[in-house]
Motif scaffolding. Structure first.
Motif: not given
Length: 773
Positions: A434-441, A453-462
């Motif tokens: 899981d790749h995600f970014g959150e705003v902590i301030w 709150d997350r400003y982006y998210f993507s999951d990956a499977k390989k």
């Protein structure tokens, strides 16, 4: 007359004592097979050497009493007392110990002298001499064709390694046969393996495609690591080192030895810290290693867990030319917690079984858990950049996370009979991330937005499944053939948006066939020739798909021709290689948002070179170990996209590929317990871009390190005390070994100025003491 008789007697005695005799012999295993490369030492002297291809050795000694010691990995060490008064031949037959079974852990991915590939072996003893806290890429920088670097400049923290001009995304790394490369980025992050050299029994570097291996394909080299062997006797070790930039390493190791002749428990705890050469580019690494083993005559079961937590301060964007000129140690980042914070833990289970004299099997299972983030302060940002979680013009602090799980299952079987060595195996791995970014301030958050709150998210499977079969077959007494066939099947899916708020929707499947063939010809006991051809394919990584959803997979044809010499006074390896690429993913020179180099396909490119390394005994106390790699690395018909104008600028040099890489170790060992080495490295000029633009040229550099090792044998409390000293860059050279540029993707006049450099440390030192008991 009496005086003359006494004189003649004394003269004869002196002559007799000065007379040299040849002490020679052979070393075989219990099946009378010659052991190539067994270590032969004449104790309490500096004499000794390695056995040749026939398992034989020879040393010149004056008459007297000696103790001869013979050791070979996987076999019990033996000693014999010799009374030398004439030319003498002695035979040694070594009995296997439990580490013979341990070699099966890596036998499926390793090469030996009968396999026609180019490789170097590095032992625990060699690593130990400079293991004072620096990472494995720095410890390996004096091996052929290797160029190493570090973000913080002192070799601790984020470190990197290129081999034959190929970066970490093309260097396959396995630990006990388990793939270590990150499944998505394909890189190897040594920062997560703090002090791993202290738990390494030995490692092998194969240059070029090499043999079939587990995990992503090797496009420049592969590194196969074998962790600590089972110890027969109980032992302990306390190691502490200190040095420049507040660098320190503290390590504690233990082994119970074999309990009831079968069970051993061993472990290590380490802490490494450094402020870094670059201001505030600190590194804090905490790591551990724990193994429990069961062995009997035919079985080895080994449960291993290792891992670490790293925290490093921002240094991965280097310095501009102006900043470098002002103060090469400055760090332009001022936010206190601009850090990378990541934890990774590995769990491995290995079961090796020797079924009979001919058959053995190996089962390996692995689970790796990784999770962490890097934190950044952003000023005056647009809302769109953060998915409208903020108001335009806000300041904010973000964390970009990676949370992943990696499972591996390997199985191989090995059949050996006189003239035949056959290995076949399968490997399966499954990765989820899981790749995600959150705003902590945030100084001004948008309505209905909460902290974290997350400003982006993507999951990956390989998924990655491979099956291989390889055999070494003796065609005649001198000629052997090698055939290695591998099928590899890769599936990669990801969905969501990237940190740039751009959709990433990948669903790709790849089917690769990777054949390898070659011949080895043993001209005589000391000389052999080999020739080989290998085909390799490699899938793009996540960053490639982020840049171009239509990115192509890479293809490589690797041709190798080599000569090996194993003589009493000189060991020599030389080879010529031609690596012909189709759709190679070359580094463009620019960085993405996480400090990784961007890549793009080029239609036709190649690497042509010659490598030579030697081990030369000048005198019984002085050794010379030089190596040199000369190469030309070209892209044919390079297409440049500049200001949306497409131009074919013809044949250019591949970025980050110096034409000359040379190293040398000048070793003086006056007594068996003391050694001093002057280690030197030369790296020729290279380009940061693929345009041959003068502005992107990185100057050549030459550096030297001074390494001192003294081992004091004691008779109480400790078995020995090892003192180690290292003066890095002893001649105080100011140099830059790596950088970045955006000349390949110039989209405006200001882009030309965006170029950065990674300054490396000037003269600095490390000293350490290891107590062994």
């Amino acid at each position: 007359m009496k005086k003359i008789s006494i004189f003649l007697f004394l003269f004869a005695s002196i002559f007799a004592n000065a007379q040299k005799f040849t002490l020679s012999g052979s070393v075989t295993n219990q099946n009378n097979e010659a052991l190539l490369g067994a270590t032969v030492l004449v104790l309490d002297t500096t004499k000794g050497g390695l056995t040749d291809i026939n398992g034989e050795f020879s040393v010149q000694l004056s008459n007297g009493d000696y103790t001869l010691q013979v050791s070979y990995l996987g076999y019990n060490t033996v000693s014999k007392d010799i009374k030398l008064s004439k030319n003498t031949f002695v035979s040694f037959k070594l009995e296997p110990n439990s580490t013979v079974l341990e070699e099966v852990l890596v036998s499926a991915v390793r090469a030996n002298s009968d396999v026609p590939v180019t490789f170097s072996n590095i032992s625990k003893k060699e690593l130990e001499k400079r293991n004072l806290g620096q990472d494995i890429p720095i410890l390996l920088k004096y091996t052929p064709s290797v160029v190493s670097s570090s973000d913080a400049g002192a070799g601790v923290g984020y470190t990197y390694m290129n081999i034959r001009g190929s970066d970490a995304t093309r260097i396959n790394v396995t630990v006990n046969g388990i793939p270590y490369n990150d499944a998505e980025s394909q890189g190897s992050f040594w920062v997560n393996l703090g002090d791993f050299a202290s738990s390494t029994q030995n490692l092998q570097i194969q240059r070029g495609v090499g043999t079939s291996t587990n995990g992503s394909g090797a496009f420049g080299a592969s590194i196969n690591i074998l962790t600590d062997a089972v110890s027969e006797e109980a032992s302990g070790e306390i190691s502490n080192s200190f040095g420049s930039y507040n660098t320190r390493k503290h390590t504690v190791k233990f082994s119970t030895g074999k309990l009831n002749d079968h069970i051993e428990i061993a472990g290590r705890l380490s802490n490494i810290y450094s402020d870094g050469y670059v201001d505030r580019a600190y590194t804090d690494l905490k790591s551990f290693y724990l193994q429990a083993s069961y062995t009997d005559e035919n079985t080895l079961i080994k449960a291993i867990t290792f891992g670490g937590k790293e925290k490093t301060y921002q240094a991965w964007y280097g310095l501009t030319a102006e900043e470098l000129k002002e103060d090469r140690r400055q760090n332009p980042y001022t936010y206190d917690n601009e850090v990378d914070d990541y934890t990774q833990t590995h769990y491995q289970l290995h079961w090796n079984e020797k079924l009979n004299q001919n058959w053995s099997t190996n089962l390996g299972l692995n689970y790796t858990k990784g999770a962490g983030f890097f934190e950044q302060y952003k000023a005056d940002k647009d809302a769109q950049e953060f998915n409208n979680l903020i108001i335009d013009g806000s300041d904010l602090i973000v964390r970009r996370w990676l949370d992943n799980d990696f499972y591996v299952a390997n199985f191989s079987t090995n059949y050996k009979v006189e003239g035949v060595d056959f290995i076949t195996g399968i490997s399966y791995s499954n990765y989820t991330g899981d790749h995600f970014g959150e705003v902590i301030w945030g100084s001004d958050l948008a309505a209905n937005t909460n902290i974290r709150d997350r400003y982006y998210f993507s999951d990956a499977k390989k998924s990655d499944f491979s099956v291989f079969a390889k055999t070494t077959l003796s065609l005649t007494e001198k000629l052997s053939s090698y055939i290695d066939l591998q099928g590899r099947f890769v599936g990669y899916k990801t969905k969501g948006i990237t940190s740039d708020i751009i959709p990433i929707d990948v669903n790709k499947n790849y089917k690769f066939f990777n054949p390898k063939v070659g011949l080895t010809y043993k001209m005589n006991a000391n000389n052999s020739l080999y020739v080989s051809y290998a085909r390799a394919n490699r899938e793009p990584n996540r960053n490639d798909f982020e840049s171009n959803n239509n990115v192509k997979h890479e293809k490589l044809n690797d041709y190798e021709l080599g000569w090996r010499l194993n003589d009493d006074k000189i060991k020599l390896n030389s080879n010529i290689y031609f690596m012909q690429y189709k759709d190679q993913l070359i580094l463009t020179g620019g960085l993405d948002g996480t400090g990784n180099y961007k890549r793009k396909n080029v239609d036709n490119s190649y690497r042509l070179g010659i490598e030579i390394d030697a081990d030369i005994e000048l005198t019984p106390q002085i050794y010379l170990r030089p190596n040199i790699a000369l190469s030309t690395n070209k892209i044919k018909n390079f297409i440049l996209d500049r200001d949306n104008i497409i131009t074919n600028i013809g044949t250019t040099n591949i970025a980050f590929s110096p034409n000359v890489v040379a190293g040398n170790a000048f070793v003086y060992q006056p007594i068996a317990s003391f050694q001093i080495s002057l280690l030197s490295k030369y790296v020729g000029e290279q380009y940061l871009s693929n345009t041959d633009t003068k502005a992107s040229k990185l100057e050549d550099y030459f550096t030297s390190d001074l390494n001192l090792v003294y081992e004091l044998k004691t008779k109480s409390i400790f078995e020995s005390v090892l003192f180690t000293g290292l003066i890095n860059n002893v001649f105080d050279k100011e140099y830059v070994d790596r950088g970045y540029t955006y000349l390949d993707n110039w989209s405006g006049p200001t882009s030309f100025e965006v170029q950065g450099y990674y300054p490396q440390a000037t003269r600095n030192f490390l000293v350490g003491v290891t107590l062994k008991f």
